[in-house]
Design a protein around this motif. Structure first.
Motif, mmCIF file in Angstrom:
data_model
loop_
_atom_site.group_PDB
_atom_site.id
_atom_site.type_symbol
_atom_site.label_atom_id
_atom_site.label_comp_id
_atom_site.label_asym_id
_atom_site.label_seq_id
_atom_site.Cartn_x
_atom_site.Cartn_y
_atom_site.Cartn_z
ATOM 1 N N THR A 147 -4.259 1.953 4.146
ATOM 2 C CA THR A 147 -4.796 0.746 4.775
ATOM 3 C C THR A 147 -4.639 -0.444 3.845
ATOM 4 O O THR A 147 -4.903 -0.347 2.648
ATOM 5 C CB THR A 147 -6.283 0.968 5.113
ATOM 6 N N PHE A 201 1.795 1.194 7.610
ATOM 7 C CA PHE A 201 0.452 0.937 7.068
ATOM 8 C C PHE A 201 -0.429 0.345 8.158
ATOM 9 O O PHE A 201 0.071 -0.125 9.192
ATOM 10 C CB PHE A 201 0.523 0.002 5.851
ATOM 11 N N SER A 235 2.285 4.601 1.670
ATOM 12 C CA SER A 235 2.617 4.816 3.075
ATOM 13 C C SER A 235 1.424 5.431 3.805
ATOM 14 O O SER A 235 0.748 6.314 3.263
ATOM 15 C CB SER A 235 3.832 5.722 3.197
ATOM 16 N N PRO A 243 0.836 -1.195 0.000
ATOM 17 C CA PRO A 243 0.000 0.000 0.000
ATOM 18 C C PRO A 243 0.873 1.247 0.000
ATOM 19 O O PRO A 243 2.071 1.173 0.249
ATOM 20 C CB PRO A 243 -0.760 -0.132 1.320
#
Ligand SMILES: Nc1nc2c(c(=O)[nH]1)N[C@H]1C(S)=C(S)[C@@H](COP(=O)(O)O)O[C@H]1N2
Ligand SMILES: [Mo]
Length: 530
Positions: free
Chosen positions: A434, A527, A431, A429
């Motif tokens: 989610t 994350f 930074s 993902p």
């Protein structure tokens, strides 16, 4: 005296001198009109020769070159893409004031005014030659001549030479006529200025349209096409393996994107060679071409940064060109010159002849290079940072030695040699984003061009390093995607990556700055897993 007497019966009082002869305003206007005609004539001639040699553009560009790097950075930040129009407008304004002064001077100090006008032409010519070649002086020389001629002609209509100032009615009459004929002359010069400027713009447009049409004709098919990228180099939902051209990173020192006319462009290959060579664009295109997928990287890319992109390059193998010129013993570098901004680069000769796909590229992803990409031709050498290998708007390659020639960035303290450092980046993902529960995949890219990527490992929080799964390998000169299925608990986590290249070397943990030879260290993100 009778000076307070009623108006003469004719109702036509003896005019005051400033009414009979051209006033200050008219004389300032004559200077401005002469300068405008000069610029118009220069612009028109430049439209045929080289638009960059148009007097105002030449002076403005020379100022940009001369400006210290921090000043350029500030200008770009403050003015964005308007920096150039603002600069040229300022130069124009200064010229306007000078021209008005010269116009005023022309009555009492005709010679000074003429010499001053000619000097302005000389300044334009000198800056144009400094930026380009000797023929770039022509527009400014023509401008200077036109300016001097215009000023000579208008001032010859100004009767206010001291001898002519006897206040009898005849003179008064001819003075009015002269004033009128002076103004008419100024008007004629102004019309000439508008006409030449407009003609210059039209010619420039027509020629640019011709160049664009020519560019859209396309490129020859490669003698050696790129092998198709294997299935599986691209992971679903990940950063595009082949960067869309509009997203391809761009780094260069040019404030204005050069727009080169390929029909007059040439590439010279000379220096320590048996047969120096100058190729036209058509001659270059007539040579056998290769097409290869190659990932470029900038030395200024921070850990986790975006200055890395991949594309399909079409070009003439440098080996082909070098075999034509006959390289002499002792050569250790290819010193490439850009036709823009005095940019140069030092590419190790060894890297160009070791069999890798070093080329003079003319196309990217099936199209001629865009202007920003270095049209009409640039160098591409896989495995080396852009600043040592990828000169855009290429105009000359000199076979020489490191002892003799120093590159633009080396002169500014950057490294001379620039092999691309092994790097890895987490793209999914983002930074602080989610990681979805239904698709808990962490993924990214790693690159070590011309060595290849052997392994990418990931560390979640303080856990053990775990191997990620590598996507299919597209080749040593390309980046490689990787992915990892996260199975940790919900909550906030960190992840960091490190790659090992095919020589067995793993990225070092210690961070370094991009200066002078590229950033080192591991990319890390935070994350939240659902
Ligand atoms: N003429 C010219 N060529 C240049 C540069 C430049 O400033 N001027 N920058 C180099 C650098 S630092 C890099 S990283 C690459 C970037 O190429 P791109 O803009 O096509 O991605 O071009 C190289 N070629
Ligand atoms: Mo770069």
């Amino acid at each position: 005296m009778t000076t307070t007497a009623a108006p003469a019966p004719t109702g036509d009082p003896a005019p005051a001198p400033e009414v009979r002869t051209p006033g200050r305003l008219a004389r300032a206007a004559s200077g401005i009109a002469a300068a405008a005609l000069a610029l118009g004539a220069g612009h028109l001639v430049a439209a045929f020769l080289d638009p960059a040699a148009s007097p105002l553009v030449a002076v403005g560009s020379a100022l940009v070159d001369a400006a210290p790097t921090p000043a350029k950075t500030v200008a770009v930040r403050l003015l964005g893409t308007y920096d150039k129009p603002v600069l040229i407008g300022t130069v124009g304004l200064v010229l306007l004031v000078l021209a008005a002064v010269l116009g005023l001077l022309a009555r009492a100090h005709r010679r000074t005014a003429l010499v001053g006008t000619a000097l302005l032409g000389v300044v334009g010519a000198a800056t144009a030659v400094y930026r380009g070649g000797p023929t770039d002086a022509v527009p400014s020389v023509v401008a200077g001549v036109a300016g001097v001629a215009a000023l000579l002609w208008t001032t010859s209509r100004d009767p206010s030479a001291p001898a002519a100032q006897t206040p009898d009615s005849t003179t008064a009459h001819s003075g009015r006529t002269s004033r009128r004929s002076f103004l008419v002359a100024v008007g004629v010069v102004a019309v000439g200025a508008a006409a030449t400027a407009a003609a210059g713009t039209v010619v420039g447009r027509v020629r640019a349209a011709g160049a664009a049409a020519r560019r859209s004709l396309g490129l020859p098919a490669p003698a050696s096409p790129a092998p198709p990228l294997p299935d599986g180099v691209q992971l679903p939902g990940m950063t595009p393996f082949t960067t869309p051209v509009d997203d391809f990173y761009r780094v260069d020192i040019s404030l204005v994107t050069p727009s080169v006319d390929a029909s007059t462009w040439t590439l010279t290959v000379d220096g320590m060679v048996d047969h120096p060579l100058t190729l036209t664009y058509d001659e270059l295109l007539a040579m056998p071409m290769v097409e290869r997928d190659i990932t470029l990287t900038c030395v200024s890319n921070e850990v986790g940064g975006p200055y890395v992109s991949s594309g399909r390059w079409l070009g003439v193998p440098l080996s082909e060109v070098l075999s034509r010129v006959g390289v002499q013993p002792g050569v250790d570098q290819l010193y490439s010159y850009s036709l823009d901004s005095g940019y140069t680069a030092s590419t190790p000769y060894q890297a160009v002849i070791d069999g890798r796909d070093a080329m003079i590229a003319v196309g990217l992803d099936g199209k001629p290079l865009a202007d920003a990409r270095g049209y009409p031709a640039r160098m591409i050498v896989p495995g080396l940072f852009g600043f040592v290998a990828n000169t855009k708007w290429l105009e000359r390659i000199e076979l020489t030695t490191y002892a003799k020639r120093t590159a633009y960035w080396t002169e500014r303290g950057w490294a001379t040699d620039g092999p691309i450092l092994t790097q890895s980046r987490i793209d999914l993902p983002k930074s602080l984003a989610t990681l979805p529960k239904d698709k808990p995949v962490i993924a990214g890219v790693a690159w070590a061009q011309h060595r290849g990527i052997d392994k990418v490992e990931i560390q979640i929080d303080d856990g053990a390093w775990q191997e990620t799964s590598l996507a299919t390998d597209g080749g040593v000169d390309l980046w490689r995607q990787w992915s990892f299925r996260f199975d940790g608990p919900p909550g906030l986590h960190s992840a960091r990556v490190r790659a090992t290249d095919a020589t067995g070397a793993t990225q070092p943990e210690a961070r370094t700055k991009v200066f002078p030879d590229g950033a080192r260290g591991w990319h890390q993100i935070q994350f939240t897993s659902e």
